[in-house]
Scaffold this active site. Structure first.
Site, PDB file in Angstrom:
ATOM      1  N   SER A 126       0.837  -1.262   0.185  1.00  7.73           N
ATOM      2  CA  SER A 126       0.091   0.030   0.120  1.00  7.73           C
ATOM      3  C   SER A 126       0.857   1.214  -0.200  1.00  7.73           C
ATOM      4  O   SER A 126       1.900   1.205   0.548  1.00  7.73           O
ATOM      5  CB  SER A 126      -0.908  -0.076   1.289  1.00  7.73           C
ATOM      6  OG  SER A 126      -1.342   1.387   1.499  1.00  7.73           O
ATOM      7  N   TYR A 151      -1.677  -1.408  10.899  1.00  2.72           N
ATOM      8  CA  TYR A 151      -1.993  -1.814   9.757  1.00  2.72           C
ATOM      9  C   TYR A 151      -0.990  -1.634   8.760  1.00  2.72           C
ATOM     10  O   TYR A 151      -0.390  -2.419   7.909  1.00  2.72           O
ATOM     11  CB  TYR A 151      -3.394  -1.113   9.245  1.00  2.72           C
ATOM     12  CG  TYR A 151      -3.707  -1.143   7.726  1.00  2.72           C
ATOM     13  CD1 TYR A 151      -3.760  -2.580   6.936  1.00  2.72           C
ATOM     14  CD2 TYR A 151      -3.273  -0.003   6.777  1.00  2.72           C
ATOM     15  CE1 TYR A 151      -3.600  -2.609   5.596  1.00  2.72           C
ATOM     16  CE2 TYR A 151      -3.310  -0.214   5.387  1.00  2.72           C
ATOM     17  CZ  TYR A 151      -3.515  -1.263   4.869  1.00  2.72           C
ATOM     18  OH  TYR A 151      -3.411  -1.370   3.538  1.00  2.72           O
ATOM     19  N   LYS A 155       2.138  -3.959   6.591  1.00  2.00           N
ATOM     20  CA  LYS A 155       2.481  -3.743   5.019  1.00  2.00           C
ATOM     21  C   LYS A 155       4.247  -3.519   4.939  1.00  2.00           C
ATOM     22  O   LYS A 155       4.749  -4.308   4.059  1.00  2.00           O
ATOM     23  CB  LYS A 155       1.929  -2.583   4.412  1.00  2.00           C
ATOM     24  CG  LYS A 155       0.286  -2.927   4.256  1.00  2.00           C
ATOM     25  CD  LYS A 155       0.074  -4.154   3.337  1.00  2.00           C
ATOM     26  CE  LYS A 155      -1.443  -4.778   3.201  1.00  2.00           C
ATOM     27  NZ  LYS A 155      -1.496  -5.927   2.850  1.00  2.00           N
ATOM     28  N   ASN A 200     -15.339   2.575   6.142  1.00  7.67           N
ATOM     29  CA  ASN A 200     -14.479   3.564   6.512  1.00  7.67           C
ATOM     30  C   ASN A 200     -14.133   4.393   5.320  1.00  7.67           C
ATOM     31  O   ASN A 200     -13.507   5.390   5.537  1.00  7.67           O
ATOM     32  CB  ASN A 200     -13.248   3.238   7.331  1.00  7.67           C
ATOM     33  CG  ASN A 200     -13.676   2.353   8.651  1.00  7.67           C
ATOM     34  OD1 ASN A 200     -14.147   2.663   9.460  1.00  7.67           O
ATOM     35  ND2 ASN A 200     -13.121   0.954   8.579  1.00  7.67           N
ATOM     36  N   ASP A 299      -5.102  11.134   8.764  1.00  5.03           N
ATOM     37  CA  ASP A 299      -5.134  11.364   7.256  1.00  5.03           C
ATOM     38  C   ASP A 299      -4.118  12.192   6.838  1.00  5.03           C
ATOM     39  O   ASP A 299      -3.347  13.024   7.193  1.00  5.03           O
ATOM     40  CB  ASP A 299      -6.441  12.100   6.771  1.00  5.03           C
ATOM     41  CG  ASP A 299      -7.696  11.209   6.623  1.00  5.03           C
ATOM     42  OD1 ASP A 299      -7.333  10.049   6.220  1.00  5.03           O
ATOM     43  OD2 ASP A 299      -8.797  11.746   6.484  1.00  5.03           O
TER      44      ASP A 299
END
Ligand code: UD1
Length: 340
Positions: A126, A151, A155, A200, A299
């Protein structure tokens, strides 16, 4: 003879679209999924589109003994490893669950591949590994930032585990694909994203608002340093993304790849949340009830891909535009609404 690809997480969103493209390209596909975040009936959608139902195992890949049955039953030529949890907030609340699942399954896959002489792995990574990059667009050489969530860390660690395994072996080769923001659905409207509970992510949430299941879309933050104050992302059609996986498998099987390669998968275009809302309205004629609210913690302000490496060295380019992404997403949502 047809080559066989094992697709872990093959009933999920990106997985199911990739199974379709692999079958269209002439591969035999074996799907394994524990159905923790997907439904078995996506296989029926795949069958309707391709006229072929892939062989399916409902197995939790954390169980190595059960998983080994797949490798002892089929001669697996390549593995695409999608199976993973991907909800950022949930990973913060329950990190061990994420490390156990996302890394435990990868370790088992790598061990089984070694045991059964399978040399080719495509890994689902990702753009989250870049955090908020200093320079845009991001190339594959953009520094990896400390992960903002467990999360994201799975990755990063996943990529490292693969690299270390390759360094210790003279057989394994792997391609990690760093996805930007996959959206959209198959043109048929028969497969698509099926989030459990309240979504989400932006597009699944928006679809439920337009479909009448949710009241209003909250746009997280209107005061970012972007053209209209909302966050910018590189949205990529899931079918374009699926095709990149087929090309990656071809490249590995043809022994044309380096031992380990990484590619960004995006369109290279950045769109704001408001751009996306406007384009959805234009593409579908529907009106979206939305409101700009506070920023969502964690974000990044903006991110989009430099796609030159994927274009030149993978031989892949995204073909579909934002309008197509959103009209196919809406077609899928309408399919779901007819069924419910
Ligand atoms: C998120 C994850 C990313 C993960 C990806 C896949 C974060 C910080 N990143 O990407 O690591 O790989 O999902 O699942 O969570 N938005 C709204 N309203 C909403 C939902 C989203 O305004 O209800 C905005 C977000 O602020 C963002 C954009 O829409 O600007 C896209 O959000 P989303 O679809 O959740 O994806 P990412 O956050 O980019």
């Amino acid at each position: 003879m047809k080559k066989t690809v094992l697709v872990t997480g093959g009933t999920g969103y990106i997985g199911s679209h990739t199974v379709v493209e692999l079958q269209a390209a002439g591969y035999e596909v074996v799907v394994v999924d524990d159905l923790s975040n997907s439904k078995e009936n996506s296989l029926a959608g795949i069958q309707e589109i391709t006229s072929t139902k892939p062989r399916f195992y409902k197995i939790d890949l954390k169980n190595k003994e059960l998983s080994s049955e797949i490798f002892s039953t089929h001669k697996i030529d390549a593995v695409i490893h999608f199976a993973a949890f991907k909800a950022v907030g949930e990973s913060v609340a329950n990190p061990l669950h994420y490390y156990q699942n996302n890394l435990g399954t990868l370790l088992n896959i790598l061990e089984l591949m070694k045991q059964y002489d399978c040399e080719n792995l495509v890994f689902s990574s990702s753009c989250t590994v870049y955090g908020q990059p200093e320079k845009l667009p991001v190339t594959e050489d953009t520094p990896i930032q400390p992960a903002a969530s467990p999360y994201g860390n799975t990755k990063q660690i996943g990529e490292e585990i693969i690299r270390d395994t390759i360094n210790s072996s003279d057989k394994l080769s792997s391609i990690s694909l760093r996805y930007f923001n996959p959206i959209g659905a198959h043109d048929s409207g028969l497969i698509g994203e099926l989030p459990q509970g309240v979504p989400n992510n932006l597009v699944p949430y928006l679809l439920k608002v337009v479909g009448g299941e949710l009241e209003q879309l909250s746009v997280f933050g209107g005061d970012y340093n972007t053209k209209d104050g909302t966050c910018v992302r590189d949205y990529i059609h899931v079918v374009d993304l699926a095709k990149a996986h087929v090309i990656a498998v071809d490249k590995l099987l043809d022994k044309k790849s380096k031992r380990y390669e990484v590619f960004n998968l995006g369109t290279g275009e950045g769109y704001s949340v408001l751009d996306l809302i406007k384009t959805f309205q234009e593409a579908t004629g529907e009106t979206i009830n939305y409101k700009i609210v506070d920023r969502r913690p964690g974000d990044v302000e903006q991110i989009f891909a430099d796609t030159r490496n994927a274009n030149d060295n993978l031989g892949w380019k995204a073909e579909r535009d934002l309008k197509n992404m959103l009209s196919t997403a809406w077609k899928w949502q309408q399919h779901l609404m007819r069924k419910s």
